[in-house]
Design a protein around this motif. Structure first.
Motif, PDB file in Angstrom:
ATOM      1  N   LYS A   3     -14.000  -6.674   5.443  1.00 43.61           N
ATOM      2  CA  LYS A   3     -13.693  -5.469   4.717  1.00 43.61           C
ATOM      3  C   LYS A   3     -12.499  -4.951   5.084  1.00 43.61           C
ATOM      4  N   TYR A   4     -12.161  -4.743   6.420  1.00 45.95           N
ATOM      5  CA  TYR A   4     -10.828  -3.868   6.764  1.00 45.95           C
ATOM      6  C   TYR A   4      -9.800  -4.659   6.082  1.00 45.95           C
ATOM      7  N   ILE A   6      -9.672  -6.596   3.469  1.00 47.12           N
ATOM      8  CA  ILE A   6      -9.579  -6.428   2.065  1.00 47.12           C
ATOM      9  C   ILE A   6      -9.050  -4.945   1.818  1.00 47.12           C
ATOM     10  N   PHE A   7      -9.533  -3.941   2.422  1.00 48.82           N
ATOM     11  CA  PHE A   7      -8.896  -2.694   2.084  1.00 48.82           C
ATOM     12  C   PHE A   7      -7.557  -2.444   2.610  1.00 48.82           C
ATOM     13  N   SER A  10      -5.544  -4.281  -0.026  1.00 48.69           N
ATOM     14  CA  SER A  10      -5.384  -3.739  -1.061  1.00 48.69           C
ATOM     15  C   SER A  10      -4.410  -2.570  -0.979  1.00 48.69           C
ATOM     16  N   CYS A  11      -4.400  -1.664  -0.083  1.00 46.03           N
ATOM     17  CA  CYS A  11      -3.518  -0.652   0.395  1.00 46.03           C
ATOM     18  C   CYS A  11      -2.105  -0.849   0.137  1.00 46.03           C
ATOM     19  N   LEU A  14      -1.078  -1.932  -3.239  1.00 45.55           N
ATOM     20  CA  LEU A  14      -0.922  -0.683  -3.980  1.00 45.55           C
ATOM     21  C   LEU A  14       0.536  -0.098  -3.889  1.00 45.55           C
ATOM     22  N   PHE A  18       3.695   0.180  -6.112  1.00 44.36           N
ATOM     23  CA  PHE A  18       4.276   1.541  -6.478  1.00 44.36           C
ATOM     24  C   PHE A  18       5.578   1.579  -6.349  1.00 44.36           C
ATOM     25  N   ALA A  21       7.324  -0.853  -8.925  1.00 43.27           N
ATOM     26  CA  ALA A  21       7.365  -0.223 -10.313  1.00 43.27           C
ATOM     27  C   ALA A  21       8.250   0.809 -10.203  1.00 43.27           C
ATOM     28  N   THR A  22       8.498   1.740  -9.130  1.00 44.31           N
ATOM     29  CA  THR A  22       9.390   2.700  -9.114  1.00 44.31           C
ATOM     30  C   THR A  22      10.772   2.421  -9.066  1.00 44.31           C
ATOM     31  N   TYR A  25      11.612   0.708 -12.605  1.00 39.49           N
ATOM     32  CA  TYR A  25      11.704   1.691 -13.573  1.00 39.49           C
ATOM     33  C   TYR A  25      13.237   2.269 -13.420  1.00 39.49           C
TER      34      TYR A  25
ATOM     35  N   TRP B  12     -21.056  -2.425  -1.327  1.00 39.75           N
ATOM     36  CA  TRP B  12     -19.707  -2.249  -0.701  1.00 39.75           C
ATOM     37  C   TRP B  12     -18.721  -2.559  -1.667  1.00 39.75           C
ATOM     38  N   PHE B  16     -15.869  -0.185  -3.247  1.00 37.92           N
ATOM     39  CA  PHE B  16     -14.517  -0.440  -3.113  1.00 37.92           C
ATOM     40  C   PHE B  16     -13.533  -0.335  -4.541  1.00 37.92           C
ATOM     41  N   PHE B  31       3.230   8.260 -10.420  1.00 41.36           N
ATOM     42  CA  PHE B  31       4.229   7.396 -11.133  1.00 41.36           C
ATOM     43  C   PHE B  31       5.048   8.524 -12.179  1.00 41.36           C
ATOM     44  N   VAL B  35       8.218   9.678 -10.799  1.00 41.63           N
ATOM     45  CA  VAL B  35       9.289   8.801 -10.993  1.00 41.63           C
ATOM     46  C   VAL B  35       9.944   8.917 -12.414  1.00 41.63           C
ATOM     47  N   PHE B  63     -16.115   2.680   5.225  1.00 44.15           N
ATOM     48  CA  PHE B  63     -16.276   2.132   6.622  1.00 44.15           C
ATOM     49  C   PHE B  63     -17.028   3.226   7.726  1.00 44.15           C
TER      50      PHE B  63
END
Lengths: 218, 145
Positions: A3-4, A6-7, A10-11, A14, A18, A21-22, A25, B12, B16, B31, B35, B63
């Motif tokens: 899970k850690y 995956i988390f 994901s961070c 993201l 970002f 994308a910035t 753009y 979970w 999530f 954004f 931006v 968690f």
């Protein structure tokens, strides 16, 4: 544990997304208005601003103008000559700064003419007939009407369309932008966001050509 | 994997997804403001106030999986949803503009993006809050089962 992962993953996605994308753009913006600081782009060009020239042009001349201003009329052919000498490389953006008393009357006519697709023709006619209706000592705005048919306009429609409150609003917007950009006299020129600091034909040409060589170096 | 383990993993995952959605929305709103340079209006700010904490709150609840998370997250999501609803009503003109609370600064009804006559920024906000609420309620039901 999974899970850690995956988390954390994901961070990461993201944040990378970002950042990507910035930069994407900003790259697009830079391509479009390479000349402008990002946050200033809309001050120079609004959605309603009339433009002349190729979309691919890399040199944007932004002109704050007043249809009743003699110097604007005098510069008009000069700017067009520069555009003709560098086909596809220069785009002209007109902004309104109707500083003369009652000059918004002519802006309204112009904007109404835009609805008939005769914007640039009308502007030409206005500039050419300007001495007849815009004398400083004796301005006679009504006299403009006798010249307008030369641009192929439907005058009845102009009389209806020119009172559209949207036009008054866009003049307000342009005047506000002129204030922000410290345009106090017309014509106020910017080439790729750089103001024309010393006024004159020669100086304008130098400014535009320096931008042309900077953007078309190869 | 036992039945309860599988249940816990699904719970979970739901939380999530909730967190993921809140994070995407947060980054999306940042954004637009940082931006692209759209100044957020007052109503947008209220929605952001309810949205941004969800990113932290939901992450903490992951968690280990906190069964009480819905209790803390749902009020924020609902407050955000109500603000978004109000904003959409203003935006679409169902509530007249004259009674909007934000006449100064950025207008709450100025349209920045308008894709397909449907996807506007307040609409995205409403969709995000709706989905978050739906997921939280689903989670709540599964936990109390």
């Amino acid at each position: 544990m999974k899970k850690y992962v995956i988390f954390g993953f994901s961070c990461l996605v993201l944040i990378v997304g970002f950042v990507f994308a910035t930069s994407y753009y900003k790259g697009q913006q830079a391509k479009k208005f390479g000349f402008l600081a990002q946050e200033n782009a809309s001050i120079f060009i609004r959605d309603h601003s009339p433009m002349l020239g190729s979309d691919d042009a890399r040199v944007y001349i932004v002109e704050f103008m007043d249809p009743a201003c003699e110097t604007c009329a005098a510069f008009s052919p000069f700017v067009k000559q520069m555009m003709a000498a560098n086909p596809g490389k220069i785009k002209l953006v007109l902004r309104y700064a109707p500083f003369h008393d009652g000059a918004d009357y002519f802006v309204k006519i112009l904007e109404a003419a835009k609805k008939q697709g005769k914007y640039w023709e009308t502007l030409d006619v206005m500039y050419k007939s300007q001495p007849y209706w815009a004398s400083h000592h004796n301005p006679q705005p009504q006299k403009i009407w006798q010249f307008l048919p030369m641009a192929g306009l439907d005058l009845e429609r102009i009389k209806q369309d020119m009172n559209d409150p949207a036009i008054a609003k866009l003049i307000e917007q342009d005047l506000a932008d002129a204030k922000t950009l410290q345009v106090q006299k017309t014509p106020g020129f910017f080439a790729n966001g750089k103001p024309l600091q010393n006024f004159g034909y020669q100086q304008l040409q130098e400014l535009v050509y320096s931008e042309l060589s900077a953007n078309y170096s190869n | 994997m036992s039945q309860t383990d599988r249940m816990a993993t699904t719970n979970w995952t739901i939380l999530f997804l909730c967190w993921l959605l809140a994070s995407i929305s947060t980054l999306g709103s940042l954004f637009f403001s940082q931006v692209v340079g759209f100044a957020p209006c007052v109503l947008c700010w209220y929605q952001r106030i309810f949205l941004f904490p969800l990113v932290i709150l939901l992450a903490v609840g992951l968690f280990p999986l906190d069964k009480n998370i819905v209790k803390y997250a749902l009020p924020l999501a609902i407050a955000g949803w109500l603000t978004a609803l109000y904003h959409n009503l203003l935006y679409s003109g169902i509530i007249p503009e004259s009674i909007q609370p934000c006449s100064k600064g950025v207008s709450c009804t100025e349209k920045y993006i308008d894709l397909f006559d449907f996807i506007t920024i307040p609409m995205l906000s409403l969709l995000a809050f709706s989905t978050i609420i739906a997921l939280l309620i689903l989670l709540k039901r599964r936990i109390t089962q």
